[in-house]
Design a protein around this motif. Structure first.
Motif, PDB file in Angstrom:
ATOM      1  N   ILE A 158      30.623  11.865 -32.810  1.00 23.37           N
ATOM      2  CA  ILE A 158      29.466  12.470 -33.456  1.00 23.37           C
ATOM      3  C   ILE A 158      29.739  12.658 -34.940  1.00 23.37           C
ATOM      4  O   ILE A 158      30.794  13.155 -35.325  1.00 23.37           O
ATOM      5  CB  ILE A 158      29.090  13.808 -32.790  1.00 23.37           C
ATOM      6  CG1 ILE A 158      28.651  13.550 -31.339  1.00 23.37           C
ATOM      7  CG2 ILE A 158      27.982  14.521 -33.564  1.00 23.37           C
ATOM      8  CD1 ILE A 158      28.390  14.802 -30.540  1.00 23.37           C
ATOM      9  N   VAL A 159      28.783  12.231 -35.759  1.00 25.91           N
ATOM     10  CA  VAL A 159      28.881  12.319 -37.211  1.00 25.91           C
ATOM     11  C   VAL A 159      27.989  13.456 -37.690  1.00 25.91           C
ATOM     12  O   VAL A 159      26.789  13.470 -37.382  1.00 25.91           O
ATOM     13  CB  VAL A 159      28.413  10.990 -37.861  1.00 25.91           C
ATOM     14  CG1 VAL A 159      28.396  11.097 -39.369  1.00 25.91           C
ATOM     15  CG2 VAL A 159      29.283   9.840 -37.396  1.00 25.91           C
ATOM     16  N   PRO A 160      28.550  14.423 -38.433  1.00 25.34           N
ATOM     17  CA  PRO A 160      27.703  15.499 -38.945  1.00 25.34           C
ATOM     18  C   PRO A 160      26.566  14.930 -39.799  1.00 25.34           C
ATOM     19  O   PRO A 160      26.782  14.060 -40.642  1.00 25.34           O
ATOM     20  CB  PRO A 160      28.665  16.331 -39.803  1.00 25.34           C
ATOM     21  CG  PRO A 160      30.025  16.032 -39.241  1.00 25.34           C
ATOM     22  CD  PRO A 160      29.951  14.594 -38.806  1.00 25.34           C
ATOM     23  N   SER A 161      25.370  15.384 -39.536  1.00 28.59           N
ATOM     24  CA  SER A 161      24.193  14.907 -40.248  1.00 28.59           C
ATOM     25  C   SER A 161      23.062  15.907 -40.061  1.00 28.59           C
ATOM     26  O   SER A 161      22.977  16.562 -39.025  1.00 28.59           O
ATOM     27  CB  SER A 161      23.762  13.541 -39.705  1.00 28.59           C
ATOM     28  OG  SER A 161      22.539  13.134 -40.280  1.00 28.59           O
ATOM     29  N   SER A 162      22.194  15.984 -41.067  1.00 28.76           N
ATOM     30  CA  SER A 162      20.986  16.798 -40.938  1.00 28.76           C
ATOM     31  C   SER A 162      19.746  15.912 -41.080  1.00 28.76           C
ATOM     32  O   SER A 162      18.657  16.406 -41.367  1.00 28.76           O
ATOM     33  CB  SER A 162      20.980  17.910 -41.990  1.00 28.76           C
ATOM     34  OG  SER A 162      21.037  17.339 -43.281  1.00 28.76           O
ATOM     35  N   ASP A 163      19.926  14.588 -40.871  1.00 38.07           N
ATOM     36  CA  ASP A 163      18.804  13.653 -40.946  1.00 38.07           C
ATOM     37  C   ASP A 163      17.759  13.983 -39.882  1.00 38.07           C
ATOM     38  O   ASP A 163      18.039  14.680 -38.907  1.00 38.07           O
ATOM     39  CB  ASP A 163      19.282  12.213 -40.744  1.00 38.07           C
ATOM     40  CG  ASP A 163      20.027  11.671 -41.960  1.00 38.07           C
ATOM     41  OD1 ASP A 163      20.223  12.416 -42.935  1.00 38.07           O
ATOM     42  OD2 ASP A 163      20.424  10.489 -41.912  1.00 38.07           O
ATOM     43  N   THR A 164      16.569  13.449 -40.069  1.00 34.90           N
ATOM     44  CA  THR A 164      15.475  13.640 -39.128  1.00 34.90           C
ATOM     45  C   THR A 164      15.325  12.384 -38.281  1.00 34.90           C
ATOM     46  O   THR A 164      15.423  11.266 -38.799  1.00 34.90           O
ATOM     47  CB  THR A 164      14.168  13.937 -39.884  1.00 34.90           C
ATOM     48  OG1 THR A 164      14.348  15.169 -40.588  1.00 34.90           O
ATOM     49  CG2 THR A 164      12.982  14.061 -38.944  1.00 34.90           C
ATOM     50  N   THR A 180      13.861   5.676 -27.488  1.00 36.15           N
ATOM     51  CA  THR A 180      14.568   5.273 -28.703  1.00 36.15           C
ATOM     52  C   THR A 180      14.493   6.384 -29.733  1.00 36.15           C
ATOM     53  O   THR A 180      13.428   6.970 -29.954  1.00 36.15           O
ATOM     54  CB  THR A 180      13.963   3.977 -29.280  1.00 36.15           C
ATOM     55  OG1 THR A 180      14.100   2.940 -28.301  1.00 36.15           O
ATOM     56  CG2 THR A 180      14.658   3.553 -30.563  1.00 36.15           C
ATOM     57  N   ALA A 181      15.642   6.668 -30.360  1.00 35.11           N
ATOM     58  CA  ALA A 181      15.710   7.620 -31.471  1.00 35.11           C
ATOM     59  C   ALA A 181      15.960   6.819 -32.744  1.00 35.11           C
ATOM     60  O   ALA A 181      16.900   6.027 -32.820  1.00 35.11           O
ATOM     61  CB  ALA A 181      16.834   8.625 -31.252  1.00 35.11           C
ATOM     62  N   THR A 182      15.096   7.034 -33.743  1.00 35.92           N
ATOM     63  CA  THR A 182      15.197   6.321 -35.009  1.00 35.92           C
ATOM     64  C   THR A 182      15.370   7.324 -36.141  1.00 35.92           C
ATOM     65  O   THR A 182      14.596   8.283 -36.255  1.00 35.92           O
ATOM     66  CB  THR A 182      13.915   5.488 -35.254  1.00 35.92           C
ATOM     67  OG1 THR A 182      13.732   4.602 -34.150  1.00 35.92           O
ATOM     68  CG2 THR A 182      14.017   4.684 -36.537  1.00 35.92           C
ATOM     69  N   ASP A 183      16.389   7.113 -36.963  1.00 36.58           N
ATOM     70  CA  ASP A 183      16.636   7.968 -38.124  1.00 36.58           C
ATOM     71  C   ASP A 183      15.580   7.645 -39.182  1.00 36.58           C
ATOM     72  O   ASP A 183      15.506   6.521 -39.666  1.00 36.58           O
ATOM     73  CB  ASP A 183      18.041   7.710 -38.668  1.00 36.58           C
ATOM     74  CG  ASP A 183      18.463   8.690 -39.739  1.00 36.58           C
ATOM     75  OD1 ASP A 183      17.633   9.034 -40.604  1.00 36.58           O
ATOM     76  OD2 ASP A 183      19.637   9.101 -39.725  1.00 36.58           O
ATOM     77  N   VAL A 184      14.740   8.616 -39.516  1.00 38.09           N
ATOM     78  CA  VAL A 184      13.680   8.389 -40.506  1.00 38.09           C
ATOM     79  C   VAL A 184      14.078   8.873 -41.899  1.00 38.09           C
ATOM     80  O   VAL A 184      13.305   8.708 -42.843  1.00 38.09           O
ATOM     81  CB  VAL A 184      12.340   9.027 -40.063  1.00 38.09           C
ATOM     82  CG1 VAL A 184      11.820   8.368 -38.797  1.00 38.09           C
ATOM     83  CG2 VAL A 184      12.470  10.525 -39.890  1.00 38.09           C
ATOM     84  N   THR A 185      15.276   9.434 -42.018  1.00 38.81           N
ATOM     85  CA  THR A 185      15.778   9.882 -43.313  1.00 38.81           C
ATOM     86  C   THR A 185      16.594   8.786 -43.983  1.00 38.81           C
ATOM     87  O   THR A 185      16.426   8.508 -45.165  1.00 38.81           O
ATOM     88  CB  THR A 185      16.640  11.153 -43.162  1.00 38.81           C
ATOM     89  OG1 THR A 185      15.883  12.151 -42.488  1.00 38.81           O
ATOM     90  CG2 THR A 185      17.107  11.674 -44.508  1.00 38.81           C
TER      91      THR A 185
END
Length: 95
Positions: free
Chosen positions: A29-35, A75-80
């Protein structure tokens, strides 16, 4: 693929929790606050709103459900950050 196990059985129209993790190439797991945005191959699925990760993880409760019988994926897509690859679940069969 980094995926292990089998998705929990689900039933038509019943909401269930989703856990999304942003991982590196070795599945840490990579720390991130992306949406992230959630979609499904079941085009009639009840989808949650876009959700922010906290330290690379998000648990979405009570807002996702399948509305058609069949075998579907989520599916999860990073929108940030558009350079992050989307992640797709193992197939989930809904009777």
């Amino acid at each position: 693929t980094g995926k292990i196990g089998t998705p929990d059985p689900q039933t038509l129209y019943n909401t269930f929790d989703l856990t999304i993790n942003r991982c590196d190439a070795t599945w840490h797991i990579v720390p991130s606050s992306d949406t992230v945005a959630i979609t499904s191959s079941d085009t009639s699925a009840g989808l949650p709103p876009n959700t922010a990760l906290v330290n690379g993880t998000a648990t979405i409760s009570g807002t996702f459900n399948f509305n058609s019988s069949g075998t579907w994926t989520i599916t999860a897509t990073d929108v940030t950050t558009n350079t992050v690859s989307a992640g797709t679940s193992s197939p989930i069969t809904i009777p």
